[in-house]
Design a protein around this motif. Structure first.
Motif, short mmCIF file in Angstrom:
data_model
loop_
_atom_site.label_atom_id
_atom_site.label_comp_id
_atom_site.label_asym_id
_atom_site.label_seq_id
_atom_site.Cartn_x
_atom_site.Cartn_y
_atom_site.Cartn_z
N TRP A 101 94.42 -0.34 -29.98
CA TRP A 101 95.23 -1.48 -30.38
C TRP A 101 94.94 -2.69 -29.50
N LYS A 102 94.68 -2.44 -28.21
CA LYS A 102 94.36 -3.55 -27.31
C LYS A 102 93.09 -4.27 -27.76
N LEU A 103 92.07 -3.48 -28.10
CA LEU A 103 90.81 -4.06 -28.55
C LEU A 103 90.98 -4.80 -29.86
N ILE A 104 91.77 -4.23 -30.76
CA ILE A 104 92.00 -4.86 -32.07
C ILE A 104 92.72 -6.20 -31.90
N ARG A 105 93.73 -6.25 -31.03
CA ARG A 105 94.45 -7.51 -30.82
C ARG A 105 93.55 -8.59 -30.24
N VAL A 106 92.66 -8.20 -29.35
CA VAL A 106 91.73 -9.18 -28.75
C VAL A 106 90.73 -9.67 -29.79
N TRP A 107 90.28 -8.77 -30.64
CA TRP A 107 89.18 -9.07 -31.56
C TRP A 107 89.63 -9.71 -32.87
N LEU A 108 90.91 -9.65 -33.18
CA LEU A 108 91.39 -10.10 -34.48
C LEU A 108 91.04 -11.56 -34.80
N PRO A 109 91.19 -12.52 -33.88
CA PRO A 109 90.81 -13.90 -34.22
C PRO A 109 89.33 -14.03 -34.58
N THR A 132 80.77 -20.37 -39.25
CA THR A 132 79.73 -19.64 -38.52
C THR A 132 79.59 -20.18 -37.10
N ALA A 133 79.59 -21.50 -36.96
CA ALA A 133 79.50 -22.10 -35.63
C ALA A 133 80.73 -21.76 -34.80
N SER A 134 81.90 -21.77 -35.43
CA SER A 134 83.13 -21.43 -34.72
C SER A 134 83.11 -19.98 -34.26
N TYR A 135 82.61 -19.10 -35.11
CA TYR A 135 82.48 -17.69 -34.76
C TYR A 135 81.59 -17.53 -33.52
N SER A 136 80.47 -18.24 -33.53
CA SER A 136 79.54 -18.17 -32.41
C SER A 136 80.18 -18.63 -31.11
N LEU A 137 80.91 -19.74 -31.16
CA LEU A 137 81.50 -20.32 -29.96
C LEU A 137 82.69 -19.50 -29.45
N ILE A 138 83.55 -19.07 -30.36
CA ILE A 138 84.74 -18.32 -29.96
C ILE A 138 84.36 -16.92 -29.46
N LEU A 139 83.33 -16.34 -30.08
CA LEU A 139 82.88 -15.02 -29.67
C LEU A 139 82.47 -15.02 -28.20
N ARG A 140 81.94 -16.13 -27.76
CA ARG A 140 81.51 -16.26 -26.36
C ARG A 140 82.70 -16.12 -25.42
N ARG A 141 83.85 -16.65 -25.82
CA ARG A 141 85.05 -16.56 -24.99
C ARG A 141 85.71 -15.18 -25.07
N VAL A 142 85.69 -14.60 -26.26
CA VAL A 142 86.41 -13.35 -26.50
C VAL A 142 85.67 -12.13 -25.94
N MET A 143 84.35 -12.23 -25.87
CA MET A 143 83.55 -11.05 -25.54
C MET A 143 83.92 -10.44 -24.18
N ASP A 144 84.06 -11.26 -23.16
CA ASP A 144 84.39 -10.74 -21.83
C ASP A 144 85.73 -10.03 -21.82
N THR A 145 86.71 -10.62 -22.53
CA THR A 145 88.04 -9.98 -22.61
C THR A 145 87.97 -8.67 -23.36
N ALA A 146 87.17 -8.64 -24.43
CA ALA A 146 87.03 -7.42 -25.22
C ALA A 146 86.42 -6.30 -24.40
N LYS A 147 85.46 -6.63 -23.56
CA LYS A 147 84.83 -5.61 -22.71
C LYS A 147 85.84 -4.97 -21.76
N GLN A 148 86.75 -5.79 -21.29
CA GLN A 148 87.71 -5.31 -20.29
C GLN A 148 88.71 -4.29 -20.86
N VAL A 149 88.93 -4.33 -22.17
CA VAL A 149 89.91 -3.42 -22.77
C VAL A 149 89.26 -2.19 -23.40
N THR A 150 87.92 -2.05 -23.27
CA THR A 150 87.24 -0.85 -23.76
C THR A 150 87.21 0.20 -22.66
N LYS A 151 87.04 1.43 -23.04
CA LYS A 151 87.04 2.53 -22.06
C LYS A 151 85.80 2.50 -21.18
#
Length: 401
Positions: free
Chosen positions: A164-172, A259-278
């Motif tokens: 659920w933590k990963l899903i909440r981070v990745w949803l946007p 598509t451009a927004s996805y590229s730019l936002i993914l850059r911000r979300v990726m580090d947070t997403a890594k932190q909530v994975t096992k």
């Protein structure tokens, strides 16, 4: 182009090395491949750690080195396939041929799968006159989820558990991902393949501007010149398009923005997403499973919102076995892009991958014009060619940058 030398038996790139790669190289080819290659392309263009299963990469190297464990200290140039140390004549004589063949085969597989994806989607939407683009997207994503889940449960690939933590981070990010796929389907129904490839260049412009203002990333003048040429080609291509469709162009511009927004936002979300994975990491297959799984409930809601249920109930296409065969193959092609992109990138490098991706749009555009008998004029054809060459110049400028 310099070659990277790595010890035999080690993965060629770590996630952090990939993240520091090529910045925002040509993102226009991403969506052309049904948006499926976006993960890989962003991963190796410096947006996320694509778009790539490093575990798979390690297995690929391990398999290719079977029987050669005693030469683990020998260094090999993965770009050229040249052996750096010459203490074993057999290894020197055999390995370059093997690596070159693999690079050629992986590049061919990547080009075929990426071109086939958009041509099959165009055939479904225009050839079959299928008017439920969201339903097509949903079915393709369902195929990807099933295949990746089977491979993961059988131990062929490694994926992160969906918490659920990963899903909440990745949803946007996923909302943008779904919007990107849907608008691509909508635009492709009305616009010919060649013009889609040219209009996709607008994504590069928006991404470059976003990087400049959000991440303070510097681009040299060659990059901006290439982007300016892309804008000129898009405008001239639209002005000379004999099959111009205002609704299709509107959807395509929205797609470029998403598509451009996805590229730019993914850059911000990726580090947070890594932190909530096992494992503290998020490989390509995990991202494919995450994005496609989360897209299913959202896609169902959009099917009802756009009233596609009524259309699906009435259309005779769902009773045709050939139609099901084609749309199922499109689902496998979407997943194949992820596999072949990773494979090709691993066998060559991010520079070669980006340049081949840009050059790949030229035969794709020509095939789109011929296969779907698109009416075109010399002015429009030259505008399309000009836009494709501008994309190649952009990729080369990013490499130098």
């Amino acid at each position: 182009m310099g070659s990277r030398v790595v010890p035999l038996g080690n993965p060629r790139n770590s996630p952090d090395e990939i993240l520091g790669g090529l910045g925002s190289q040509d993102t226009s080819g991403l969506v052309l491949n049904g948006e499926r290659s976006l993960l890989i392309s962003h991963e190796h263009n410096g947006v996320v750690p694509v778009t790539s299963p490093l575990v798979s990469g390690r297995r690929e190297i391990s398999r290719s080195m079977a029987g050669l464990k005693s030469f683990r200290d020998v260094e090999i140039d993965l770009e050229d396939g040249k052996v750096e140390k010459d203490r074993d004549t057999i290894l020197r004589g055999y390995k370059p041929v093997k690596l070159r063949n693999r690079a050629l085969l992986s590049g061919l597989a990547y080009c075929i799968s990426s071109c086939s994806m958009i041509l099959v989607n165009k055939f479904v939407l225009s050839g079959f006159d299928f008017s439920a683009g969201i339903s097509l997207m949903l079915y393709q994503n369902l195929v990807s989820v099933i295949v990746v889940s089977i491979l993961s449960s059988s131990g062929v690939i490694s994926t992160e558990p969906l918490t659920w933590k990963l899903i909440r981070v990745w949803l946007p990010v996923n909302v943008l991902f779904v919007g990107m796929l849907i608008t691509s389907m909508f635009s492709l129904k009305y616009i010919n393949v060649a013009m889609v490839t040219v209009l996709k260049n607008v994504t590069n412009v928006i991404t470059a501007l976003g990087e400049t203002y959000l991440f303070m990333k510097h681009h040299d003048k060659r990059v901006w010149i290439a982007l300016f040429l892309m804008i000129i080609s898009a405008i001239s291509g639209g002005a000379t398009d004999l099959s111009f469709h205002a609704i299709g162009y509107a959807w395509q511009l929205i797609n470029c923005l998403l598509t451009a927004s996805y590229s730019l936002i993914l850059r911000r979300v990726m580090d947070t997403a890594k932190q909530v994975t096992k494992s503290g990491n998020l490989n390509e297959f995990s991202m494919v499973l995450l994005n496609n799984t989360l897209s299913l409930p959202l896609g169902l809601l959009l099917i009802f919102a756009f009233n596609e249920v009524d259309y699906l109930y009435k259309t005779p296409l769902l009773k045709m076995p050939m139609f099901w065969l084609v749309i199922t193959s499109s689902g496998f092609l979407g997943l194949a892009i992820s596999f072949t992109s990773m494979w090709f990138l691993h066998q060559t490098g991010a520079t070669t991958y980006s340049l081949v991706g840009s050059l790949n749009k030229i035969p794709l555009s020509i095939a789109g014009i011929i296969l779907f008998k698109v009416p075109t004029s010399m002015e429009n054809f030259l505008s399309i060619l000009f836009g494709l060459l501008a994309g190649v110049l952009f990729a080369k400028a990013k490499m130098r940058n």
